[in-house]
Design a protein around this motif. Structure first.
Motif, PDB file in Angstrom:
ATOM      1  N   GLU A   1      -6.861   6.561   1.420  1.00 30.05           N
ATOM      2  CA  GLU A   1      -6.984   5.141   1.082  1.00 30.05           C
ATOM      3  C   GLU A   1      -7.955   4.476   2.032  1.00 30.05           C
ATOM      4  OE1 GLU A   1      -3.548   2.463   2.715  1.00 30.05           O
ATOM      5  OE2 GLU A   1      -2.650   4.381   2.115  1.00 30.05           O
TER       6      GLU A   1
ATOM      7  N   ARG B   1       0.812   4.294  -2.706  1.00 32.62           N
ATOM      8  CA  ARG B   1       0.616   5.699  -2.324  1.00 32.62           C
ATOM      9  C   ARG B   1       1.749   6.550  -2.889  1.00 32.62           C
ATOM     10  NH1 ARG B   1      -1.858   9.141   0.970  1.00 32.62           N
ATOM     11  NH2 ARG B   1      -3.157   7.611   2.006  1.00 32.62           N
TER      12      ARG B   1
ATOM     13  N   ALA C   1       0.824  -1.215   0.000  1.00 36.13           N
ATOM     14  CA  ALA C   1       0.000   0.000   0.000  1.00 36.13           C
ATOM     15  C   ALA C   1       0.855   1.261   0.000  1.00 36.13           C
ATOM     16  CB  ALA C   1      -0.942  -0.007   1.205  1.00 36.13           C
TER      17      ALA C   1
ATOM     18  N   LEU D   1      -7.858  -2.559  -2.078  1.00 40.50           N
ATOM     19  CA  LEU D   1      -7.660  -1.213  -1.538  1.00 40.50           C
ATOM     20  C   LEU D   1      -8.057  -0.194  -2.602  1.00 40.50           C
ATOM     21  CD1 LEU D   1      -6.261   0.271   0.901  1.00 40.50           C
ATOM     22  CD2 LEU D   1      -4.166   0.152  -0.434  1.00 40.50           C
ATOM     23  N   THR D   2      -8.630   0.914  -2.170  1.00 43.41           N
ATOM     24  CA  THR D   2      -8.978   1.986  -3.090  1.00 43.41           C
ATOM     25  C   THR D   2      -8.414   3.299  -2.583  1.00 43.41           C
ATOM     26  OG1 THR D   2     -11.039   0.904  -3.751  1.00 43.41           O
ATOM     27  CG2 THR D   2     -10.868   3.262  -4.189  1.00 43.41           C
ATOM     28  N   PHE D   3      -7.710   3.993  -3.466  1.00 44.00           N
ATOM     29  CA  PHE D   3      -7.243   5.349  -3.193  1.00 44.00           C
ATOM     30  C   PHE D   3      -8.227   6.308  -3.832  1.00 44.00           C
ATOM     31  CE2 PHE D   3      -3.430   2.857  -2.768  1.00 44.00           C
ATOM     32  CZ  PHE D   3      -2.765   3.453  -1.711  1.00 44.00           C
TER      33      PHE D   3
END
Length: 115
Positions: free
Chosen positions: A60, A8, A4, A44-46
């Motif tokens: 996130e 990012r 993650a 996961l979603t940003f």
């Protein structure tokens, strides 16, 4: 598989790249639109906002996005890192199904200079 934090950092690097852009790329990056980037292998979603030539308010969260963003990207963590790092061509990744981009037709026309 990238983690993650690497994702990012890739999105933050993309934002820095957009902020330095000029000409047609700068114009396309100047959209004011909500943005989501779904990382499939990390679940996961940003989310953030593409505004004034950069990605702002990057957050996130686990799972699917809670709201439908104007610009929606879906890909694996490794593909995100490779795209931003210049080791993967967006057009070929999109054509091969490795990357999905969803947006309104007008936004897609403006974004084509970024791709």
């Amino acid at each position: 598989m990238a983690d993650a934090e690497e994702c990012r950092e890739a999105l933050e690097q993309l934002s820095r790249n957009l902020a330095k852009a000029t000409g047609d790329v700068r114009k396309a990056a100047g959209l004011d639109r909500s943005l989501s980037c779904r990382i499939t292998d990390l679940d996961l979603t940003f989310t953030g906002r593409l505004r004034e030539g950069s990605i702002q308010d990057l957050k996130e969260a686990p799972g699917l996005p809670t709201e439908k963003a104007d610009l929606r990207l879906t890909m694996s963590s490794d593909d995100l890192v490779a795209l931003v790092g210049g080791r993967l061509n967006f057009a070929s990744a999109w054509a091969g199904g490795r990357v999905r981009l969803e947006a309104g037709f007008r936004d897609l026309l403006r974004l084509r200079t970024l791709l």
